[in-house]
Design a protein around this motif. Sequence first.
Motif, PDB file in Angstrom:
ATOM      1  N   ALA A 112      22.901  -1.892  26.484  1.00 55.76           N
ATOM      2  CA  ALA A 112      23.117  -3.259  26.962  1.00 55.76           C
ATOM      3  C   ALA A 112      22.054  -4.230  26.460  1.00 55.76           C
ATOM      4  O   ALA A 112      22.276  -5.451  26.459  1.00 55.76           O
ATOM      5  N   THR A 113      20.905  -3.735  26.025  1.00 52.77           N
ATOM      6  CA  THR A 113      19.863  -4.623  25.511  1.00 52.77           C
ATOM      7  C   THR A 113      20.214  -5.181  24.136  1.00 52.77           C
ATOM      8  O   THR A 113      19.635  -6.171  23.695  1.00 52.77           O
ATOM      9  N   GLY A 114      21.138  -4.521  23.425  1.00 47.98           N
ATOM     10  CA  GLY A 114      21.483  -4.952  22.078  1.00 47.98           C
ATOM     11  C   GLY A 114      20.503  -4.490  21.018  1.00 47.98           C
ATOM     12  O   GLY A 114      20.624  -4.846  19.850  1.00 47.98           O
ATOM     13  N   ALA A 115      19.520  -3.670  21.419  1.00 44.79           N
ATOM     14  CA  ALA A 115      18.482  -3.247  20.481  1.00 44.79           C
ATOM     15  C   ALA A 115      18.899  -2.055  19.627  1.00 44.79           C
ATOM     16  O   ALA A 115      18.319  -1.825  18.569  1.00 44.79           O
ATOM     17  N   LEU A 116      19.888  -1.308  20.092  1.00 38.24           N
ATOM     18  CA  LEU A 116      20.262  -0.074  19.399  1.00 38.24           C
ATOM     19  C   LEU A 116      21.418  -0.304  18.420  1.00 38.24           C
ATOM     20  O   LEU A 116      22.318  -1.087  18.677  1.00 38.24           O
ATOM     21  N   LEU A 117      21.360   0.417  17.326  1.00 42.42           N
ATOM     22  CA  LEU A 117      22.396   0.337  16.301  1.00 42.42           C
ATOM     23  C   LEU A 117      23.735   0.825  16.840  1.00 42.42           C
ATOM     24  O   LEU A 117      23.816   1.947  17.346  1.00 42.42           O
ATOM     25  N   PRO A 118      24.797   0.036  16.748  1.00 45.73           N
ATOM     26  CA  PRO A 118      26.121   0.531  17.157  1.00 45.73           C
ATOM     27  C   PRO A 118      26.632   1.551  16.125  1.00 45.73           C
ATOM     28  O   PRO A 118      26.659   1.274  14.935  1.00 45.73           O
ATOM     29  N   TRP A 119      27.026   2.722  16.612  1.00 44.74           N
ATOM     30  CA  TRP A 119      27.555   3.738  15.699  1.00 44.74           C
ATOM     31  C   TRP A 119      29.064   3.549  15.596  1.00 44.74           C
ATOM     32  O   TRP A 119      29.841   4.217  16.260  1.00 44.74           O
ATOM     33  N   ASP A 120      29.447   2.627  14.710  1.00 43.79           N
ATOM     34  CA  ASP A 120      30.860   2.365  14.473  1.00 43.79           C
ATOM     35  C   ASP A 120      31.394   3.362  13.443  1.00 43.79           C
ATOM     36  O   ASP A 120      30.677   4.256  12.972  1.00 43.79           O
ATOM     37  N   ALA A 121      32.668   3.232  13.088  1.00 47.65           N
ATOM     38  CA  ALA A 121      33.301   4.191  12.171  1.00 47.65           C
ATOM     39  C   ALA A 121      32.570   4.241  10.831  1.00 47.65           C
ATOM     40  O   ALA A 121      32.401   5.318  10.246  1.00 47.65           O
ATOM     41  N   LYS A 122      32.116   3.082  10.353  1.00 46.54           N
ATOM     42  CA  LYS A 122      31.427   3.023   9.063  1.00 46.54           C
ATOM     43  C   LYS A 122      30.120   3.804   9.100  1.00 46.54           C
ATOM     44  O   LYS A 122      29.808   4.565   8.172  1.00 46.54           O
ATOM     45  N   ASN A 123      29.354   3.642  10.169  1.00 40.29           N
ATOM     46  CA  ASN A 123      28.083   4.357  10.277  1.00 40.29           C
ATOM     47  C   ASN A 123      28.289   5.850  10.498  1.00 40.29           C
ATOM     48  O   ASN A 123      27.537   6.675   9.979  1.00 40.29           O
ATOM     49  N   PHE A 124      29.309   6.215  11.283  1.00 36.84           N
ATOM     50  CA  PHE A 124      29.597   7.638  11.470  1.00 36.84           C
ATOM     51  C   PHE A 124      30.011   8.295  10.156  1.00 36.84           C
ATOM     52  O   PHE A 124      29.671   9.453   9.895  1.00 36.84           O
ATOM     53  N   ILE A 127      27.220   9.774   8.125  1.00 33.02           N
ATOM     54  CA  ILE A 127      26.564  11.004   8.579  1.00 33.02           C
ATOM     55  C   ILE A 127      27.553  12.143   8.770  1.00 33.02           C
ATOM     56  O   ILE A 127      27.294  13.092   9.509  1.00 33.02           O
ATOM     57  N   GLY A 128      28.683  12.052   8.091  1.00 35.46           N
ATOM     58  CA  GLY A 128      29.617  13.170   8.098  1.00 35.46           C
ATOM     59  C   GLY A 128      30.780  13.043   9.042  1.00 35.46           C
ATOM     60  O   GLY A 128      31.560  13.987   9.199  1.00 35.46           O
ATOM     61  N   GLY A 129      30.914  11.896   9.709  1.00 34.82           N
ATOM     62  CA  GLY A 129      32.070  11.674  10.566  1.00 34.82           C
ATOM     63  C   GLY A 129      31.842  11.998  12.026  1.00 34.82           C
ATOM     64  O   GLY A 129      30.963  12.782  12.390  1.00 34.82           O
ATOM     65  N   LYS A 130      32.649  11.382  12.857  1.00 36.55           N
ATOM     66  CA  LYS A 130      32.535  11.537  14.308  1.00 36.55           C
ATOM     67  C   LYS A 130      32.944  12.930  14.771  1.00 36.55           C
ATOM     68  O   LYS A 130      32.472  13.437  15.792  1.00 36.55           O
ATOM     69  N   ASP A 131      33.814  13.579  13.989  1.00 38.59           N
ATOM     70  CA  ASP A 131      34.359  14.877  14.400  1.00 38.59           C
ATOM     71  C   ASP A 131      33.326  15.991  14.394  1.00 38.59           C
ATOM     72  O   ASP A 131      33.593  17.080  14.935  1.00 38.59           O
ATOM     73  N   ARG A 132      32.173  15.773  13.806  1.00 37.64           N
ATOM     74  CA  ARG A 132      31.163  16.833  13.777  1.00 37.64           C
ATOM     75  C   ARG A 132      30.457  16.992  15.120  1.00 37.64           C
ATOM     76  O   ARG A 132      29.685  17.926  15.318  1.00 37.64           O
TER      77      ARG A 132
END
Length: 303
Positions: A112-124, A127-132
Amino acid sequence: MRSIRAAAVGAVTMSLALAASACGGGSSTGGGSNDSPKTLTYWASNQGTSIEVDKKVLQPELDKFEKQTGIKVKFEVVPWSDLLNRILTATTSGQGPDVLNIGNTWSASLQATGALLPWDAKNFEKIGGKDRFVDSALGSTGVQGQDPAAVPLYSMAYALYYNKKIFADAGISKPPATWAELVADGKKIQAKGKNVLGAEGANVSENIHHVFVFAKQHGADFFTADGKPDFANDGTVAAVKQYVDLMAKDKVIPQGNAEYAQNQSVSDFAKGNTAMLLWQSASANLKNQGMSEDDYGIAPVPV
């Protein structure tokens, strides 16, 4: 506070960047931009028996990361007692690490602070995809319906550790599957002059973890249907009472454990002074304290 994307850059080659999300000002040298940093700062949580143990474990991995990517990592192992305050200070000041470990119970509030990187589909994808990732672990990394604020690195579950020799000496053939069985076994163990179950009364976070487990066994939830916090419902109250009663009524936890701080109950178990221990992934901790894996068994938490 801007979110540095460096965490996603090097994540393909090294588990370091899977710790959590970017939160601060990474440095770059030689005219490069912060999107392609030459140096990353990393705050690691204290996972081992000491900060020095964690340094010995992490440094070789960070050396491999630098060799593979050309990116140097400046890291610090931060005790859990200090970590949240350090993160909050970094969030408000804008001066913090590029990569950090967080506890999953902090995920939504830090998100909620907005300080952390959102792990959207592009970022996942980088690093090998969300399915890992295991769904249940990924589900605790932020608010439902939003992109995760972190990615899982360490997943630990509570289990019942029991001393095989103490059990054999007391004539107990298998670990207790219910709390009633644990209390009954405790009387046999106490008759042999041993303590039954370790606890850490002065370790607030440890007690909260246990209350969560007990509360779920009582069917409790901590939020109402409309999303309001509800920590005083009947199930939670019953859970707290049952946990406290293990010492106050059932007397399977020694009264002296009320003053125990972090890892003291683990030490008692490793020394053979206590028959049982409720802990998360204790094997490495016990090994570091000289206890052989052949000396104990592991079973599900009683219900």
